[in-house]
Design a protein around this motif. Structure first.
Motif, short mmCIF file in Angstrom:
data_model
loop_
_atom_site.label_atom_id
_atom_site.label_comp_id
_atom_site.label_asym_id
_atom_site.label_seq_id
_atom_site.Cartn_x
_atom_site.Cartn_y
_atom_site.Cartn_z
N ALA A 243 8.00 7.37 7.44
CA ALA A 243 8.22 8.01 6.14
C ALA A 243 9.71 7.97 5.85
CB ALA A 243 7.71 9.44 6.17
N LEU B 57 5.95 6.73 1.64
CA LEU B 57 5.03 6.61 2.77
C LEU B 57 4.35 5.25 2.76
CD1 LEU B 57 3.41 10.12 2.39
CD2 LEU B 57 5.18 9.48 4.00
N ASN B 58 4.06 4.75 3.94
CA ASN B 58 3.29 3.53 4.15
C ASN B 58 4.01 2.26 3.69
OD1 ASN B 58 1.02 2.77 5.49
ND2 ASN B 58 -0.32 2.87 3.72
N ASP C 136 0.81 -1.21 0.00
CA ASP C 136 0.00 0.00 0.00
C ASP C 136 0.85 1.27 0.00
OD1 ASP C 136 -2.37 -1.46 0.09
OD2 ASP C 136 -2.22 -1.70 2.26
N SER C 137 2.10 1.16 -0.40
CA SER C 137 2.99 2.32 -0.32
C SER C 137 2.77 3.27 -1.50
CB SER C 137 4.44 1.86 -0.29
OG SER C 137 4.77 1.21 -1.48
N ARG D 101 6.52 1.63 9.81
CA ARG D 101 5.85 2.36 8.71
C ARG D 101 6.26 3.83 8.67
NH1 ARG D 101 2.23 -0.19 5.60
NH2 ARG D 101 1.29 -2.08 6.41
N HIS E 283 6.27 -0.86 4.58
CA HIS E 283 6.47 -1.60 5.82
C HIS E 283 7.81 -2.34 5.77
CE1 HIS E 283 5.93 -4.86 8.76
NE2 HIS E 283 5.19 -3.97 9.40
#
Length: 150
Positions: A77, A56-57, A43-44, A75, A59
């Motif tokens: 930045a 961002l996002n 989901d980045s 998670r 993992h």
């Protein structure tokens, strides 16, 4: 080139227009975790904040052997490194044309540095996704028919 993580969902959800390579700022414990393959880009996404690129996002999990004092945020930045002209060009396309910047994969280059492949992408509609799935299914059926024919 050794790939660490790939964002397969990005290829399904977006039409990739242009690819770029960017360095990534990491802590020591994050690099060790990446060497073990503990990353997920599902989901980045990438944002431009104050003229700088940030992933961002994404993992990156820590290892169980890492001391709690040195553990990184999973998670957090993470800053991406690119030339200023390239960032300005990306910012222009994102702001004017309504495109998105997506992280495609993380890998180690020949000098053992962690790099990220990012891409300018345009979101696919539901119709495009269904059409792609139908095409894949028909190709698979055609391959199976040829295999059974021989």
């Amino acid at each position: 080139m050794k790939f660490i993580a790939r964002n397969k969902k990005a290829f399904f959800d977006f039409a990739i227009l242009e690819k770029f390579e960017a360095g990534i700022v990491l802590k020591g414990s994050e690099v060790v975790a990446l060497r073990q393959g503990r990353a997920n880009l599902k989901d980045s996404f990438v944002r431009i904040i104050k003229g700088e690129l940030f992933l961002l996002n994404a993992h990156i999990s820590y290892l169980s052997t890492t001391n709690t004092y040195y553990r990184h945020e999973e998670r957090a930045a993470r800053k991406l490194l690119m030339h200023k002209k390239e960032i300005e060009r990306l910012f222009g396309k994102v702001s004017q044309q309504g495109l998105t910047i997506v992280a495609l994969d993380l890998y180690f280059n020949k000098k053992n540095k962690v790099k990220a492949t990012i891409a300018l992408a345009k979101g696919k509609t539901l119709h495009d996704k269904r059409e792609l799935l139908k095409k894949k299914q028909s190709d698979l059926e055609a391959k199976m028919a040829l295999k059974n024919y021989k």
